[in-house]
Scaffold this active site. Structure first.
Site, PDB file in Angstrom:
ATOM      1  N   GLY A 286       1.650   2.187   8.561  1.00  0.00           N
ATOM      2  CA  GLY A 286       2.702   1.238   8.923  1.00  0.00           C
ATOM      3  C   GLY A 286       2.364  -0.195   8.545  1.00  0.00           C
TER       4      GLY A 286
ATOM      5  N   ALA B 270       0.806  -1.225   0.000  1.00  0.00           N
ATOM      6  CA  ALA B 270       0.000   0.000   0.000  1.00  0.00           C
ATOM      7  C   ALA B 270       0.834   1.267   0.000  1.00  0.00           C
ATOM      8  CB  ALA B 270      -0.928  -0.002   1.211  1.00  0.00           C
ATOM      9  N   GLY B 271       2.120   1.120   0.275  1.00  0.00           N
ATOM     10  CA  GLY B 271       2.952   2.314   0.485  1.00  0.00           C
ATOM     11  C   GLY B 271       3.196   3.106  -0.789  1.00  0.00           C
TER      12      GLY B 271
ATOM     13  N   ASN C 272      16.055  -8.439   9.287  1.00  0.00           N
ATOM     14  CA  ASN C 272      14.709  -8.903   8.966  1.00  0.00           C
ATOM     15  C   ASN C 272      14.401  -8.598   7.511  1.00  0.00           C
ATOM     16  OD1 ASN C 272      11.942  -9.389   8.900  1.00  0.00           O
ATOM     17  ND2 ASN C 272      11.467  -7.317   9.645  1.00  0.00           N
TER      18      ASN C 272
ATOM     19  N   ARG D  39      10.864   7.348  -0.620  1.00  0.00           N
ATOM     20  CA  ARG D  39      12.286   7.199  -0.925  1.00  0.00           C
ATOM     21  C   ARG D  39      12.555   6.914  -2.400  1.00  0.00           C
ATOM     22  NH1 ARG D  39      13.497   2.922   3.813  1.00  0.00           N
ATOM     23  NH2 ARG D  39      11.282   2.555   3.493  1.00  0.00           N
TER      24      ARG D  39
ATOM     25  N   ARG E 182      11.971  -6.582 -29.353  1.00  0.00           N
ATOM     26  CA  ARG E 182      10.894  -6.026 -28.527  1.00  0.00           C
ATOM     27  C   ARG E 182       9.706  -6.960 -28.438  1.00  0.00           C
ATOM     28  NH1 ARG E 182      10.104  -0.566 -31.536  1.00  0.00           N
ATOM     29  NH2 ARG E 182       8.281  -0.489 -30.171  1.00  0.00           N
TER      30      ARG E 182
HETATM   31  C1  UD1 Z   1      10.446  -3.237   6.565  1.00  0.00           C
HETATM   32  C2  UD1 Z   1      10.596  -3.813   7.983  1.00  0.00           C
HETATM   33  C3  UD1 Z   1      12.081  -3.992   8.307  1.00  0.00           C
HETATM   34  C4  UD1 Z   1      12.719  -4.867   7.250  1.00  0.00           C
HETATM   35  C5  UD1 Z   1      12.469  -4.317   5.845  1.00  0.00           C
HETATM   36  C6  UD1 Z   1      12.938  -5.306   4.804  1.00  0.00           C
HETATM   37  C7  UD1 Z   1       8.752  -2.969   9.361  1.00  0.00           C
HETATM   38  C8  UD1 Z   1       8.366  -2.029  10.424  1.00  0.00           C
HETATM   39  N1  UD1 Z   1      10.011  -2.919   8.944  1.00  0.00           N
HETATM   40  O1  UD1 Z   1      11.031  -1.941   6.550  1.00  0.00           O
HETATM   41  O2  UD1 Z   1      12.229  -4.576   9.582  1.00  0.00           O
HETATM   42  O3  UD1 Z   1      14.096  -4.984   7.502  1.00  0.00           O
HETATM   43  O4  UD1 Z   1      11.068  -4.093   5.621  1.00  0.00           O
HETATM   44  O5  UD1 Z   1      12.845  -4.776   3.517  1.00  0.00           O
HETATM   45  O6  UD1 Z   1       7.937  -3.735   8.946  1.00  0.00           O
HETATM   46  N2  UD1 Z   1       3.373  -0.862   3.501  1.00  0.00           N
HETATM   47  C9  UD1 Z   1       2.004  -0.854   3.509  1.00  0.00           C
HETATM   48  N3  UD1 Z   1       1.336  -0.005   4.329  1.00  0.00           N
HETATM   49  C10 UD1 Z   1       1.989   0.829   5.196  1.00  0.00           C
HETATM   50  C11 UD1 Z   1       3.398   0.801   5.201  1.00  0.00           C
HETATM   51  C12 UD1 Z   1       4.067  -0.060   4.351  1.00  0.00           C
HETATM   52  O7  UD1 Z   1       1.361  -1.595   2.756  1.00  0.00           O
HETATM   53  O8  UD1 Z   1       1.291   1.548   5.926  1.00  0.00           O
HETATM   54  C13 UD1 Z   1       4.077  -1.764   2.584  1.00  0.00           C
HETATM   55  C14 UD1 Z   1       4.967  -1.027   1.598  1.00  0.00           C
HETATM   56  O9  UD1 Z   1       4.253  -0.710   0.429  1.00  0.00           O
HETATM   57  C15 UD1 Z   1       6.081  -2.020   1.339  1.00  0.00           C
HETATM   58  C16 UD1 Z   1       6.117  -2.871   2.605  1.00  0.00           C
HETATM   59  O10 UD1 Z   1       4.924  -2.606   3.308  1.00  0.00           O
HETATM   60  O11 UD1 Z   1       5.805  -2.840   0.222  1.00  0.00           O
HETATM   61  C17 UD1 Z   1       7.294  -2.549   3.507  1.00  0.00           C
HETATM   62  O12 UD1 Z   1       7.265  -1.167   3.820  1.00  0.00           O
HETATM   63  P1  UD1 Z   1       8.580  -0.296   3.779  1.00  0.00           P
HETATM   64  O13 UD1 Z   1       8.215   1.089   4.083  1.00  0.00           O
HETATM   65  O14 UD1 Z   1       9.343  -0.574   2.547  1.00  0.00           O
HETATM   66  O15 UD1 Z   1       9.344  -0.914   5.062  1.00  0.00           O
HETATM   67  P2  UD1 Z   1      10.901  -0.919   5.303  1.00  0.00           P
HETATM   68  O16 UD1 Z   1      11.322   0.394   5.810  1.00  0.00           O
HETATM   69  O17 UD1 Z   1      11.588  -1.459   4.121  1.00  0.00           O
HETATM   70 MG    MG Z   2      10.977  -1.839   2.141  1.00  0.00          MG
END
Ligand code: UD1
Ligand code: MG
Length: 409
Positions: free
Chosen positions: A81, A12-13, A173, A17, A303
């Site tokens: 989150g 969902a993010g 993780n 970055r 292609r």
């Molecule tokens: C996350 C982990 C971290 C791990 C890393 C590995 C957590 C808190 N942290 O961090 O421990 O080492 O992945 O790559 O879980 N997303 C949602 N909804 C939200 C937030 C995020 O669907 O509200 C989705 C994002 O789209 C993404 C995934 O969750 O696909 C991970 O989110 P991201 O922000 O990339 O987490 P990291 O900082 O990478």
């Molecule tokens: Mg990530």
């Protein structure tokens, strides 16, 4: 006895970055959106019920996967989150009990074998949560795995929340977890956004389960190479390179020669037959099918929709799109072949151009078997060239109805 397994893929993010208007999970890795690899890995690990959490530009994501009606889409209206993203799946899983894999949608390098192993260990250990970890030389950016002095898992701390000592931990993780479904949702109720980002972390649910005395197991099962999640354009390029190596290694194992892997780029959807040789600086993009004993490149650009049957040459500086070259046909030098169907054993002379676009529409050309197309010829579509015809060098060949479309010259 194995229990049913479902998966939640977090997608969902928005990804600040990445600096992008496109949802992160739709960015492509070797020709496919990164999310597609995660979905495939879950399926290949035997998981049938797959829930994808979408939010930012959800319609674009759902539309991209319209040919996959099995995916269950759940909306997370506000991205609070990873833990919150799992929480919103409660209703979609109301009738489900069993193992629940939670995985981030931004890690296309995940292997189905690793997921299968994770589920297997989870069942064997009868744990409340099992996670797969990786050991990285450079753990920057990842949640660190915290273990007690006996090696028992205590929790996961995000980089931003780490003490300087914790930051040195190299076990990370990668975001592959298998939870007991019921226990996960009870734990999620207790997760609070008390961290530097002010988000609900899925990783906190794990710690809550451990503190409540439940069994949690960490398996160091993820090869360092597979652990990389995509959080930036730099990661996107790096993951793309790793995926490209995998694609090329698979092709080589099946008998394809890739003369210089580093200067060759092959789409994950491409199929290439045994004993075909791919010369340097070849770019194969899209659904391309190449038969056996072909020669491609150097400097070839193939292609989407290109089909080369067996024993075809698509040589130096050839661009091919949505075209078929039948057995034994040769296009050795400097040609553009677009939207053409070319028969067997045709000689496509150097500098041949298929003029497939009249400014408004694309048209197709058909060239019969054993045609000889002289050097520097332009074939103006729509066009049919009968088999065996000899087209002199420097010809402009038009079909009966192409003149009006092309200025009547
Ligand atoms: C996350 C982990 C971290 C791990 C890393 C590995 C957590 C808190 N942290 O961090 O421990 O080492 O992945 O790559 O879980 N997303 C949602 N909804 C939200 C937030 C995020 O669907 O509200 C989705 C994002 O789209 C993404 C995934 O969750 O696909 C991970 O989110 P991201 O922000 O990339 O987490 P990291 O900082 O990478
Ligand atoms: Mg990530």
């Amino acid at each position: 006895m194995s229990r049913p397994t479902a998966a939640i893929i977090l997608a969902a993010g928005r990804s600040t970055r990445m600096v992008t208007d496109l949802p992160k999970v739709l960015h492509e890795v070797c020709g496919r959106p990164m999310l597609a690899y995660v979905v495939d890995a879950c399926r290949a690990a035997g998981i049938e019920r797959i829930i994808c959490v979408v939010g930012y530009q959800k319609d674009a994501v759902i539309q991209t996967f319209k040919d996959d009606p099995q995916i269950i889409w759940v909306e997370q209206t506000e991205q609070k989150g990873t833990g919150h993203a799992a929480m919103v799946c409660r209703d979609a899983l109301a009738d489900f009990d069993g193992n629940l894999v939670v995985i981030a949608g931004d890690m296309p390098l995940v292997r189905s074998e690793t997921l299968a192993l994770l589920i297997q260990r989870h069942e064997k250990e009868r744990s409340a949560v099992t996670l797969a970890t990786a050991l990285l030389d450079n753990p920057t950016g990842y949640g660190r795995i915290i273990r007690d002095e006996y090696g028992n898992l205590e929790g996961i701390v995000e980089e931003g929340d780490c003490t300087s000592e914790q930051r040195k931990i190299k076990e990370v993780n990668p975001s592959y977890y298998c939870f007991d479904k019921k226990l996960l949702f009870t734990a999620l109720d207790r997760v609070r956004p008390d961290n530097v980002k002010g988000e609900y972390y899925i990783t906190d649910a794990l710690e809550i389960l451990i503190q409540a005395g439940h069994r949690a197991v960490a398996v160091t099962a993820v090869p360092a190479e597979d652990a990389m999640g995509i959080n930036s354009r730099h990661n996107l390029a790096e993951v793309g390179r790793i995926m490209q190596d995998r694609i090329q290694r698979n092709l080589m194992s099946s008998g394809v020669t890739i003369v210089d892997p580093r200067t060759t780029w092959i789409d994950v959807r491409a199929e290439i037959g045994q004993d075909t040789v791919i010369y340097p600086f070849t770019y194969i993009n899209g659904r391309v099918k190449i038969g056996k004993h072909c020669v491609v490149g150097p400097f070839a650009y193939l292609r989407d929709g290109t089909v080369l049957k067996d024993d075809v040459v698509a040589g130096v500086f050839i661009e091919l799109k949505n075209s078929l070259l039948d057995e034994g046909t040769r296009a050795r030098h400097l040609s553009y072949i677009g939207d053409a169907e070319i028969g067997k054993c045709v000689n496509v002379g150097a500098g041949t151009i298929f003029a497939n676009f009249d400014g408004k529409e694309i048209h197709r050309s058909y060239v019969g078997n054993e045609t000889y197309i002289g050097n520097g010829s332009i074939l103006v579509a729509p066009l049919t060239v009968e088999a065996g015809r000899q087209i002199p060098h420097g010809s402009v060949v038009r079909g009966p109805d192409s003149s009006s479309r092309n200025g009547g010259q």
